[in-house]
Design a protein around this motif. Structure first.
Motif, PDB file in Angstrom:
ATOM      1  N   ALA A  43       3.675 -24.990  -0.582  1.00  0.00           N
ATOM      2  CA  ALA A  43       5.142 -24.943  -0.532  1.00  0.00           C
ATOM      3  C   ALA A  43       5.697 -24.177  -1.727  1.00  0.00           C
ATOM      4  CB  ALA A  43       5.704 -26.363  -0.500  1.00  0.00           C
ATOM      5  N   THR A  44       5.119 -24.404  -2.905  1.00  0.00           N
ATOM      6  CA  THR A  44       5.569 -23.694  -4.108  1.00  0.00           C
ATOM      7  C   THR A  44       5.294 -22.199  -3.999  1.00  0.00           C
ATOM      8  OG1 THR A  44       5.112 -25.673  -5.431  1.00  0.00           O
ATOM      9  CG2 THR A  44       5.369 -23.595  -6.618  1.00  0.00           C
ATOM     10  N   LYS A  45       4.100 -21.846  -3.550  1.00  0.00           N
ATOM     11  CA  LYS A  45       3.742 -20.432  -3.408  1.00  0.00           C
ATOM     12  C   LYS A  45       4.599 -19.736  -2.352  1.00  0.00           C
ATOM     13  CE  LYS A  45      -1.073 -20.748  -4.968  1.00  0.00           C
ATOM     14  NZ  LYS A  45      -2.492 -20.558  -4.594  1.00  0.00           N
ATOM     15  N   MET A  46       4.917 -20.456  -1.286  1.00  0.00           N
ATOM     16  CA  MET A  46       5.752 -19.875  -0.231  1.00  0.00           C
ATOM     17  C   MET A  46       7.130 -19.516  -0.778  1.00  0.00           C
ATOM     18  SD  MET A  46       7.206 -21.717   3.196  1.00  0.00           S
ATOM     19  CE  MET A  46       8.260 -22.731   2.157  1.00  0.00           C
ATOM     20  N   ARG A  47       7.736 -20.415  -1.543  1.00  0.00           N
ATOM     21  CA  ARG A  47       9.067 -20.147  -2.100  1.00  0.00           C
ATOM     22  C   ARG A  47       9.037 -18.983  -3.078  1.00  0.00           C
ATOM     23  NH1 ARG A  47       9.484 -25.893  -1.725  1.00  0.00           N
ATOM     24  NH2 ARG A  47       8.597 -26.145  -3.809  1.00  0.00           N
ATOM     25  N   LYS A  48       7.970 -18.894  -3.876  1.00  0.00           N
ATOM     26  CA  LYS A  48       7.878 -17.792  -4.838  1.00  0.00           C
ATOM     27  C   LYS A  48       7.696 -16.454  -4.132  1.00  0.00           C
ATOM     28  CE  LYS A  48       6.373 -20.192  -9.018  1.00  0.00           C
ATOM     29  NZ  LYS A  48       5.356 -20.250 -10.109  1.00  0.00           N
ATOM     30  N   SER A  49       6.902 -16.428  -3.066  1.00  0.00           N
ATOM     31  CA  SER A  49       6.721 -15.188  -2.311  1.00  0.00           C
ATOM     32  C   SER A  49       8.039 -14.727  -1.706  1.00  0.00           C
ATOM     33  CB  SER A  49       5.671 -15.390  -1.206  1.00  0.00           C
ATOM     34  OG  SER A  49       4.400 -15.654  -1.752  1.00  0.00           O
ATOM     35  N   GLN A  50       8.826 -15.670  -1.170  1.00  0.00           N
ATOM     36  CA  GLN A  50      10.142 -15.325  -0.642  1.00  0.00           C
ATOM     37  C   GLN A  50      11.032 -14.746  -1.733  1.00  0.00           C
ATOM     38  OE1 GLN A  50      10.617 -19.334   1.648  1.00  0.00           O
ATOM     39  NE2 GLN A  50      12.194 -17.965   2.374  1.00  0.00           N
ATOM     40  N   GLN A  51      11.007 -15.412  -2.890  1.00  0.00           N
ATOM     41  CA  GLN A  51      11.869 -14.974  -3.987  1.00  0.00           C
ATOM     42  C   GLN A  51      11.515 -13.564  -4.447  1.00  0.00           C
ATOM     43  OE1 GLN A  51      11.927 -17.722  -7.236  1.00  0.00           O
ATOM     44  NE2 GLN A  51      13.434 -16.572  -8.407  1.00  0.00           N
ATOM     45  N   PHE A  52      10.213 -13.262  -4.561  1.00  0.00           N
ATOM     46  CA  PHE A  52       9.793 -11.923  -4.972  1.00  0.00           C
ATOM     47  C   PHE A  52      10.271 -10.871  -3.974  1.00  0.00           C
ATOM     48  CE2 PHE A  52       5.886 -13.685  -7.409  1.00  0.00           C
ATOM     49  CZ  PHE A  52       6.719 -13.981  -8.478  1.00  0.00           C
ATOM     50  N   ALA A  53      10.157 -11.190  -2.678  1.00  0.00           N
ATOM     51  CA  ALA A  53      10.568 -10.224  -1.654  1.00  0.00           C
ATOM     52  C   ALA A  53      12.066  -9.975  -1.705  1.00  0.00           C
ATOM     53  CB  ALA A  53      10.161 -10.733  -0.271  1.00  0.00           C
ATOM     54  N   ILE A  54      12.852 -11.031  -1.881  1.00  0.00           N
ATOM     55  CA  ILE A  54      14.303 -10.889  -1.869  1.00  0.00           C
ATOM     56  C   ILE A  54      14.799 -10.189  -3.127  1.00  0.00           C
ATOM     57  CG2 ILE A  54      16.452 -12.229  -1.958  1.00  0.00           C
ATOM     58  CD1 ILE A  54      15.114 -14.174   0.000  1.00  0.00           C
ATOM     59  N   GLU A  55      14.118 -10.404  -4.250  1.00  0.00           N
ATOM     60  CA  GLU A  55      14.539  -9.735  -5.482  1.00  0.00           C
ATOM     61  C   GLU A  55      14.383  -8.222  -5.394  1.00  0.00           C
ATOM     62  OE1 GLU A  55      12.226 -11.587  -8.498  1.00  0.00           O
ATOM     63  OE2 GLU A  55      13.581 -13.308  -8.748  1.00  0.00           O
ATOM     64  N   GLY A  56      13.409  -7.753  -4.612  1.00  0.00           N
ATOM     65  CA  GLY A  56      13.217  -6.309  -4.479  1.00  0.00           C
ATOM     66  C   GLY A  56      14.059  -5.677  -3.385  1.00  0.00           C
ATOM     67  N   ARG A  57      14.781  -6.505  -2.643  1.00  0.00           N
ATOM     68  CA  ARG A  57      15.558  -6.003  -1.505  1.00  0.00           C
ATOM     69  C   ARG A  57      16.681  -5.041  -1.919  1.00  0.00           C
ATOM     70  NH1 ARG A  57      19.840  -8.298   1.803  1.00  0.00           N
ATOM     71  NH2 ARG A  57      19.551  -7.778   3.998  1.00  0.00           N
ATOM     72  N   PRO A  58      17.531  -5.358  -2.919  1.00  0.00           N
ATOM     73  CA  PRO A  58      18.613  -4.426  -3.282  1.00  0.00           C
ATOM     74  C   PRO A  58      18.092  -3.051  -3.701  1.00  0.00           C
ATOM     75  CG  PRO A  58      18.983  -6.572  -4.285  1.00  0.00           C
ATOM     76  CD  PRO A  58      17.597  -6.596  -3.708  1.00  0.00           C
ATOM     77  N   TYR A  59      16.968  -3.042  -4.433  1.00  0.00           N
ATOM     78  CA  TYR A  59      16.407  -1.759  -4.873  1.00  0.00           C
ATOM     79  C   TYR A  59      15.960  -0.925  -3.676  1.00  0.00           C
ATOM     80  CZ  TYR A  59      13.053   1.493  -6.917  1.00  0.00           C
ATOM     81  OH  TYR A  59      12.367   2.627  -7.264  1.00  0.00           O
ATOM     82  N   ALA A  60      15.282  -1.587  -2.714  1.00  0.00           N
ATOM     83  CA  ALA A  60      14.800  -0.864  -1.538  1.00  0.00           C
ATOM     84  C   ALA A  60      15.952  -0.346  -0.685  1.00  0.00           C
ATOM     85  CB  ALA A  60      13.894  -1.781  -0.705  1.00  0.00           C
ATOM     86  N   LEU A  61      17.018  -1.137  -0.559  1.00  0.00           N
ATOM     87  CA  LEU A  61      18.180  -0.694   0.206  1.00  0.00           C
ATOM     88  C   LEU A  61      18.870   0.491  -0.469  1.00  0.00           C
ATOM     89  CD1 LEU A  61      19.739  -4.090   1.364  1.00  0.00           C
ATOM     90  CD2 LEU A  61      18.626  -2.384   2.793  1.00  0.00           C
ATOM     91  N   ALA A  62      18.941   0.457  -1.811  1.00  0.00           N
ATOM     92  CA  ALA A  62      19.544   1.579  -2.539  1.00  0.00           C
ATOM     93  C   ALA A  62      18.727   2.856  -2.346  1.00  0.00           C
ATOM     94  CB  ALA A  62      19.652   1.230  -4.021  1.00  0.00           C
ATOM     95  N   ALA A  63      17.393   2.716  -2.348  1.00  0.00           N
ATOM     96  CA  ALA A  63      16.538   3.882  -2.112  1.00  0.00           C
ATOM     97  C   ALA A  63      16.723   4.420  -0.697  1.00  0.00           C
ATOM     98  CB  ALA A  63      15.073   3.510  -2.362  1.00  0.00           C
ATOM     99  N   MET A  64      16.875   3.506   0.280  1.00  0.00           N
ATOM    100  CA  MET A  64      17.147   3.933   1.649  1.00  0.00           C
ATOM    101  C   MET A  64      18.469   4.685   1.740  1.00  0.00           C
ATOM    102  SD  MET A  64      15.091   3.458   4.203  1.00  0.00           S
ATOM    103  CE  MET A  64      16.302   3.539   5.498  1.00  0.00           C
ATOM    104  N   GLU A  65      19.466   4.192   1.023  1.00  0.00           N
ATOM    105  CA  GLU A  65      20.780   4.836   1.003  1.00  0.00           C
ATOM    106  C   GLU A  65      20.690   6.239   0.422  1.00  0.00           C
ATOM    107  OE1 GLU A  65      24.357   4.125  -1.956  1.00  0.00           O
ATOM    108  OE2 GLU A  65      24.244   2.507  -0.492  1.00  0.00           O
ATOM    109  N   MET A  66      19.933   6.370  -0.664  1.00  0.00           N
ATOM    110  CA  MET A  66      19.763   7.677  -1.290  1.00  0.00           C
ATOM    111  C   MET A  66      19.050   8.640  -0.341  1.00  0.00           C
ATOM    112  SD  MET A  66      17.639   8.614  -4.753  1.00  0.00           S
ATOM    113  CE  MET A  66      18.429   7.289  -5.653  1.00  0.00           C
TER     114      MET A  66
END
Length: 344
Positions: free
Chosen positions: A38-61
Motif C-alpha cells: 500500500a505504501t509503495k503504491m501511493r509513492k508510485s502514484q505520487q511520482f507519476a503525478i509529480e512529473g505530469r505538469p512537466y510532460a504536459l508542458a513539453a507536449m505543449e511546446m
C-alpha cells in the motif's frame, strides 16, 4: 461411522495446535506485505503525478513547434511494416494475483494475431515476462529488469534509447507496448499503446491518464486540491486558439499566431531532440503506472490471503476445541468404566 472411528480419524491436538501457529505466522507475513505494498503504491502514484505538469508542458511546446514548421522527424513517419517489436511490461516478483498473467495473456494473443503478417521481436521488462517467453522459445531480443518499486527517469532511459535506435535503423517498422494502467486500487487495466511511429495523441493520453479515477490523487469535486489547473496561456495563440490546440495540436486553425517563433538552432534540431525526450517521459510514466498496478494487485492479494488465513484459524480453533473435548470425554469414560469394573 462409529464414534470410535470418528475419534481415530480426527487429528491430534498437538498437530492442530502446530497448524494454527503456522497459519498465524503466515498471516503476519501477508499483513506486513499488504502494508508495504500500500505504501509503495501511493509513492508510485505520487511520482507519476509529480512529473505530469512537466510532460504536459513539453507536449505543449511540441505542438507549438509542429504548428509552425512543415518538417516532420523520422520518428513520426509511418512506413510499411516488415518487422515489429512488442514490449511486454511485467513485474520482477510474484504474489500479485493475476497482474502478470493478464499482461502475458494479452501479449500472447497479439503475437498469435500478428506474427503471420510479419516477424515479431520481443523486448521484455521484468523477470516474469522474460522467463515466460524464454520458456516458450519466443524471440526475446532484449530484457530489462530492476524497474520495480521506485525508479528515476534515467533508469528507464536505456529502454527508450534501445527502442528509438531500433526504429531509426529500420530494425522495426512498428513498436507496441503492453503494460498495466492504474485506474484505482481495485481496478487495473491492461493497455496496448503504439510507441513507433510516434503518435502525439497517444503520448498525450498517457500523460493525461496518469491521474487515477479514485483515491487520494484522483481529480473530483470532493477533492478540490486535486483539480486540474486552468489552461495555461500558450505563447503566440489567442485564447480561442488555445482551446483548439488543446484538442488538436496540429489544427490549421492555430496557424494564425500573433508573432513569429525563432528556432535555434533549427526546427529540425529541436524536434529531433524534443520527440525522443517526450518518448522517454511516456515510457517512464508507463513503468510507473505498471509499478503502481503491481503494488495495488499485491496489496489486494495479500489482503485476501490474510482474510483466508483468519478463516482457516477460526476453523482450526473449532477443530482444536472439538478434539480437546473429545479427549476429555474419552478420559472421563475410561475413568467411569474403570470405577464400575472395580465395583463389580
Amino acid at each position: 461411522m462409529r464414534p470410535q472411528d470418528d475419534e481415530k480419524s480426527m487429528p491430534s491436538v498437538k498437530s492442530i495446535k502446530q497448524r494454527i501457529k503456522s497459519v498465524k505466522n503466515t498471516r503476519q507475513i501477508t499483513k506486513a506485505m499488504e502494508v508495504v505494498s500500500a505504501t509503495k503504491m501511493r509513492k508510485s502514484q505520487q511520482f507519476a503525478i509529480e512529473g505530469r505538469p512537466y510532460a504536459l508542458a513539453a507536449m505543449e511546446m511540441l505542438g507549438n513547434v509542429l504548428a509552425r514548421t512543415r518538417y516532420r522527424p523520422p520518428l513520426l513517419r509511418k512506413r510499411e511494416i516488415k518487422q515489429a517489436a512488442l514490449v511486454v511490461v511485467t513485474s520482477d516478483k510474484g504474489l500479485a494475483g493475476a497482474f502478470n498473467s493478464n499482461v502475458l495473456r494479452k501479449a500472447e494473443k497479439w503475437i498469435l494475431e500478428n506474427k503471420q503478417n510479419y516477424p515479431v521481436d520481443l523486448v521484455t521488462v521484468g523477470r516474469k515476462s522474460r522467463d515466460y517467453f524464454q520458456n516458450r522459445k519466443e524471440n526475446v531480443v532484449k530484457e530489462f529488469i530492476g524497474f520495480g518499486d521506485f525508479i528515476e527517469p534515467n533508469q528507464t532511459k536505456p529502454l527508450s534509447d534501445f527502442l528509438t535506435r531500433g526504429f531509426l535503423k529500420k530494425q522495426w517498422d512498428l513498436v507496441e507496448i503492453i503494460y498495466t494502467n492504474f485506474r484505482s486500487t481495485l481496478k487495473q487495466e491492461v493497455k496496448m499503446v503504439q510507441l513507433f511511429p510516434v503518435d502525439l495523441e497517444k503520448i498525450k493520453d498517457t500523460i493525461v491518464g496518469i491521474t487515477p479515477e479514485y483515491g487520494r490523487f484522483a481529480v473530483n469535486s470532493e477533492n478540490p486540491k486535486s483539480q486540474n489547473s486552468p489552461p495555461r496561456r500558450i505563447p503566440g495563440l489567442r485564447p480561442s486558439e488555445a482551446n483548439t490546440f488543446a484538442s488538436d495540436p496540429n489544427s490549421k486553425q492555430i496557424q494564425n499566431y500573433l508573432y513569429e517563433y525563432k528556432f535555434e538552432p533549427s526546427p529540425k534540431a529541436i524536434l529531433n531532440s524534443l520527440i525522443p525526450h517526450l518518448l522517454e517521459m511516456q515510457i517512464f510514466h508507463m513503468i510507473l503506472e505498471s509499478n503502481a498496478s503491481e503494488h495495488s494487485a499485491r496489496m489486494v492479494a495479500m489482503k485476501n490471503a490474510s482474510e483466508n488465513a483468519a478463516d482457516i484459524i477460526q476453523e482450526l480453533t473449532l477443530q482444536y476445541n472439538k478434539s480437546r473435548q473429545a479427549g476429555i470425554t474419552r478420559e472421563l469414560t475410561e475413568i467411569t468404566a474403570g470405577k464400575e469394573a472395580l465395583e463389580v
